[in-house]
Motif scaffolding. Sequence first.
Motif, PDB file in Angstrom:
ATOM      1  N   GLY A 281     -26.746 -27.844  26.628  1.00  0.00           N
ATOM      2  CA  GLY A 281     -27.189 -28.458  25.849  1.00  0.00           C
ATOM      3  C   GLY A 281     -25.977 -29.962  26.431  1.00  0.00           C
ATOM      4  N   THR A 282     -25.272 -29.490  27.029  1.00  0.00           N
ATOM      5  CA  THR A 282     -24.027 -30.883  27.743  1.00  0.00           C
ATOM      6  C   THR A 282     -24.800 -31.951  27.978  1.00  0.00           C
ATOM      7  OG1 THR A 282     -22.564 -29.174  27.845  1.00  0.00           O
ATOM      8  CG2 THR A 282     -21.711 -31.635  29.398  1.00  0.00           C
ATOM      9  N   LYS A 283     -24.623 -33.452  27.737  1.00  0.00           N
ATOM     10  CA  LYS A 283     -25.173 -34.202  28.274  1.00  0.00           C
ATOM     11  C   LYS A 283     -24.083 -34.569  29.288  1.00  0.00           C
ATOM     12  CE  LYS A 283     -27.889 -35.389  24.587  1.00  0.00           C
ATOM     13  NZ  LYS A 283     -29.292 -35.180  24.576  1.00  0.00           N
TER      14      LYS A 283
ATOM     15  N   ALA B 144     -21.217 -35.358  27.178  1.00  0.00           N
ATOM     16  CA  ALA B 144     -20.910 -35.027  25.532  1.00  0.00           C
ATOM     17  C   ALA B 144     -21.371 -34.162  25.523  1.00  0.00           C
ATOM     18  CB  ALA B 144     -21.347 -36.170  24.999  1.00  0.00           C
ATOM     19  N   THR B 145     -20.762 -33.060  24.851  1.00  0.00           N
ATOM     20  CA  THR B 145     -20.913 -31.488  24.093  1.00  0.00           C
ATOM     21  C   THR B 145     -20.963 -31.961  22.950  1.00  0.00           C
ATOM     22  OG1 THR B 145     -20.060 -31.219  26.341  1.00  0.00           O
ATOM     23  CG2 THR B 145     -19.852 -29.199  24.860  1.00  0.00           C
ATOM     24  N   ARG B 146     -22.220 -30.247  22.112  1.00  0.00           N
ATOM     25  CA  ARG B 146     -22.123 -30.104  20.485  1.00  0.00           C
ATOM     26  C   ARG B 146     -21.518 -28.907  20.543  1.00  0.00           C
ATOM     27  NH1 ARG B 146     -25.965 -32.694  16.125  1.00  0.00           N
ATOM     28  NH2 ARG B 146     -25.712 -34.202  18.316  1.00  0.00           N
ATOM     29  N   ASP B 147     -20.534 -28.872  19.326  1.00  0.00           N
ATOM     30  CA  ASP B 147     -20.543 -27.766  18.814  1.00  0.00           C
ATOM     31  C   ASP B 147     -21.064 -26.680  18.564  1.00  0.00           C
ATOM     32  OD1 ASP B 147     -19.022 -28.340  16.769  1.00  0.00           O
ATOM     33  OD2 ASP B 147     -17.013 -28.455  17.199  1.00  0.00           O
TER      34      ASP B 147
ATOM     35  N   ASN C 210     -20.231 -25.978  15.408  1.00  0.00           N
ATOM     36  CA  ASN C 210     -20.175 -27.101  13.911  1.00  0.00           C
ATOM     37  C   ASN C 210     -21.043 -28.366  13.557  1.00  0.00           C
ATOM     38  OD1 ASN C 210     -18.625 -25.157  12.870  1.00  0.00           O
ATOM     39  ND2 ASN C 210     -17.060 -25.382  13.698  1.00  0.00           N
ATOM     40  N   GLY C 211     -21.583 -28.847  15.678  1.00  0.00           N
ATOM     41  CA  GLY C 211     -22.020 -29.795  14.720  1.00  0.00           C
ATOM     42  C   GLY C 211     -20.730 -30.700  15.388  1.00  0.00           C
ATOM     43  N   THR C 212     -19.900 -30.867  15.854  1.00  0.00           N
ATOM     44  CA  THR C 212     -19.165 -31.722  16.139  1.00  0.00           C
ATOM     45  C   THR C 212     -19.574 -32.860  17.802  1.00  0.00           C
ATOM     46  OG1 THR C 212     -17.451 -31.529  14.612  1.00  0.00           O
ATOM     47  CG2 THR C 212     -16.713 -32.254  16.605  1.00  0.00           C
ATOM     48  N   THR C 213     -19.573 -33.564  17.993  1.00  0.00           N
ATOM     49  CA  THR C 213     -19.879 -33.436  19.378  1.00  0.00           C
ATOM     50  C   THR C 213     -18.648 -34.000  20.242  1.00  0.00           C
ATOM     51  OG1 THR C 213     -22.197 -34.392  18.751  1.00  0.00           O
ATOM     52  CG2 THR C 213     -21.305 -35.426  21.180  1.00  0.00           C
ATOM     53  N   THR C 214     -18.311 -34.144  21.093  1.00  0.00           N
ATOM     54  CA  THR C 214     -17.245 -34.650  21.604  1.00  0.00           C
ATOM     55  C   THR C 214     -17.063 -34.867  22.888  1.00  0.00           C
ATOM     56  OG1 THR C 214     -16.141 -32.492  20.990  1.00  0.00           O
ATOM     57  CG2 THR C 214     -14.498 -33.700  22.847  1.00  0.00           C
ATOM     58  N   PHE C 215     -16.834 -35.981  23.183  1.00  0.00           N
ATOM     59  CA  PHE C 215     -16.955 -37.111  24.374  1.00  0.00           C
ATOM     60  C   PHE C 215     -15.788 -37.207  25.410  1.00  0.00           C
ATOM     61  CE2 PHE C 215     -18.911 -38.619  21.277  1.00  0.00           C
ATOM     62  CZ  PHE C 215     -20.705 -38.884  21.058  1.00  0.00           C
ATOM     63  N   ARG C 216     -15.537 -37.092  26.530  1.00  0.00           N
ATOM     64  CA  ARG C 216     -14.988 -36.786  27.471  1.00  0.00           C
ATOM     65  C   ARG C 216     -15.158 -37.833  28.827  1.00  0.00           C
ATOM     66  NH1 ARG C 216     -15.716 -32.019  25.451  1.00  0.00           N
ATOM     67  NH2 ARG C 216     -13.618 -31.331  25.170  1.00  0.00           N
ATOM     68  N   ASP C 217     -13.811 -38.313  29.104  1.00  0.00           N
ATOM     69  CA  ASP C 217     -13.904 -39.039  30.194  1.00  0.00           C
ATOM     70  C   ASP C 217     -14.235 -38.581  31.515  1.00  0.00           C
ATOM     71  OD1 ASP C 217     -11.383 -38.561  30.804  1.00  0.00           O
ATOM     72  OD2 ASP C 217     -10.377 -40.322  30.820  1.00  0.00           O
ATOM     73  N   ALA C 218     -14.661 -39.046  33.149  1.00  0.00           N
ATOM     74  CA  ALA C 218     -14.780 -38.752  33.991  1.00  0.00           C
ATOM     75  C   ALA C 218     -13.719 -37.155  34.217  1.00  0.00           C
ATOM     76  CB  ALA C 218     -15.383 -39.541  34.975  1.00  0.00           C
ATOM     77  N   GLY C 219     -12.333 -37.832  33.919  1.00  0.00           N
ATOM     78  CA  GLY C 219     -11.712 -36.948  33.838  1.00  0.00           C
ATOM     79  C   GLY C 219     -11.225 -35.920  33.298  1.00  0.00           C
ATOM     80  N   GLY C 220     -12.509 -36.137  32.415  1.00  0.00           N
ATOM     81  CA  GLY C 220     -12.189 -33.880  31.385  1.00  0.00           C
ATOM     82  C   GLY C 220     -11.575 -34.442  29.610  1.00  0.00           C
ATOM     83  N   ARG C 221     -11.225 -35.948  29.744  1.00  0.00           N
ATOM     84  CA  ARG C 221     -10.155 -36.714  28.900  1.00  0.00           C
ATOM     85  C   ARG C 221     -10.750 -36.614  27.938  1.00  0.00           C
ATOM     86  NH1 ARG C 221      -7.786 -38.384  33.590  1.00  0.00           N
ATOM     87  NH2 ARG C 221      -9.156 -39.985  33.006  1.00  0.00           N
ATOM     88  N   THR C 222     -10.632 -36.455  26.202  1.00  0.00           N
ATOM     89  CA  THR C 222     -11.323 -36.376  25.198  1.00  0.00           C
ATOM     90  C   THR C 222     -11.270 -37.813  24.990  1.00  0.00           C
ATOM     91  OG1 THR C 222     -10.980 -34.176  24.123  1.00  0.00           O
ATOM     92  CG2 THR C 222     -11.291 -35.588  22.405  1.00  0.00           C
ATOM     93  N   THR C 223     -12.153 -38.507  24.737  1.00  0.00           N
ATOM     94  CA  THR C 223     -12.436 -39.895  24.223  1.00  0.00           C
ATOM     95  C   THR C 223     -12.436 -40.233  22.969  1.00  0.00           C
ATOM     96  OG1 THR C 223     -14.502 -40.360  25.218  1.00  0.00           O
ATOM     97  CG2 THR C 223     -12.769 -40.846  26.408  1.00  0.00           C
TER      98      THR C 223
ATOM     99  N   THR D  99     -14.900 -38.274  19.168  1.00  0.00           N
ATOM    100  CA  THR D  99     -15.896 -36.855  18.138  1.00  0.00           C
ATOM    101  C   THR D  99     -16.877 -37.660  17.479  1.00  0.00           C
ATOM    102  OG1 THR D  99     -14.035 -36.423  16.453  1.00  0.00           O
ATOM    103  CG2 THR D  99     -13.636 -35.514  18.883  1.00  0.00           C
ATOM    104  N   ALA D 100     -17.658 -37.520  17.782  1.00  0.00           N
ATOM    105  CA  ALA D 100     -18.235 -37.764  16.073  1.00  0.00           C
ATOM    106  C   ALA D 100     -19.385 -36.646  15.493  1.00  0.00           C
ATOM    107  CB  ALA D 100     -19.631 -37.853  16.700  1.00  0.00           C
ATOM    108  N   SER D 101     -19.207 -36.370  13.858  1.00  0.00           N
ATOM    109  CA  SER D 101     -20.278 -35.047  13.594  1.00  0.00           C
ATOM    110  C   SER D 101     -20.800 -36.566  12.181  1.00  0.00           C
ATOM    111  CB  SER D 101     -18.888 -34.276  12.402  1.00  0.00           C
ATOM    112  OG  SER D 101     -18.062 -35.220  12.121  1.00  0.00           O
ATOM    113  N   SER D 102     -21.345 -34.801  12.226  1.00  0.00           N
ATOM    114  CA  SER D 102     -22.575 -35.488  10.832  1.00  0.00           C
ATOM    115  C   SER D 102     -22.455 -35.118   9.157  1.00  0.00           C
ATOM    116  CB  SER D 102     -24.278 -35.039  11.430  1.00  0.00           C
ATOM    117  OG  SER D 102     -24.141 -33.783  11.406  1.00  0.00           O
ATOM    118  N   PRO D 103     -22.924 -35.234   8.939  1.00  0.00           N
ATOM    119  CA  PRO D 103     -21.807 -34.576   7.498  1.00  0.00           C
ATOM    120  C   PRO D 103     -22.601 -33.562   7.025  1.00  0.00           C
ATOM    121  CG  PRO D 103     -23.227 -36.862   6.775  1.00  0.00           C
ATOM    122  CD  PRO D 103     -23.174 -36.353   8.465  1.00  0.00           C
ATOM    123  N   ARG D 104     -22.192 -32.357   6.531  1.00  0.00           N
ATOM    124  CA  ARG D 104     -22.933 -30.868   6.622  1.00  0.00           C
ATOM    125  C   ARG D 104     -24.003 -30.587   5.708  1.00  0.00           C
ATOM    126  NH1 ARG D 104     -20.714 -26.377   9.059  1.00  0.00           N
ATOM    127  NH2 ARG D 104     -18.846 -26.643  10.041  1.00  0.00           N
TER     128      ARG D 104
END
Length: 97
Positions: free
Chosen positions: A56-58, A71-74, A76-89, A91-96
């Motif tokens: 599911g990693t985009k 972009a990777t979703r865990d 818990n439904g939180t999506t973490t965005f990372r740049d080309a170097g792997g640094r977190t830029t 996050t996004a999450s939706s309400p439960r």
Amino acid sequence: MPLTLHFRSREKQTMKTLYIAVLTLAMITAASAQTSTTLRDASGRTTGTVTTDSNGTKTFRDAGGRTTGTATRDSNGTTTFRDAGGRTTGTASSPRR
């Protein structure tokens, strides 16, 4: 995980060949499980691509094929965005629900 197959007869050799062919096909099928979307501008020119792997990693790439981020979703439904170097830029999450 190493796999050792021992066969003595011609029939068993055929089974070994068939087994290896099936494993190879399974690996090829798994490798091709990626989906890809081409991104285009208003004039129809390619500006990049997005591929989604089996986890599911985009992965986002520019028109030259260089990775620009992921972009990777865990669980818990939180999506973490990372740049080309792997640094977190970000996050996004939706309400439960």
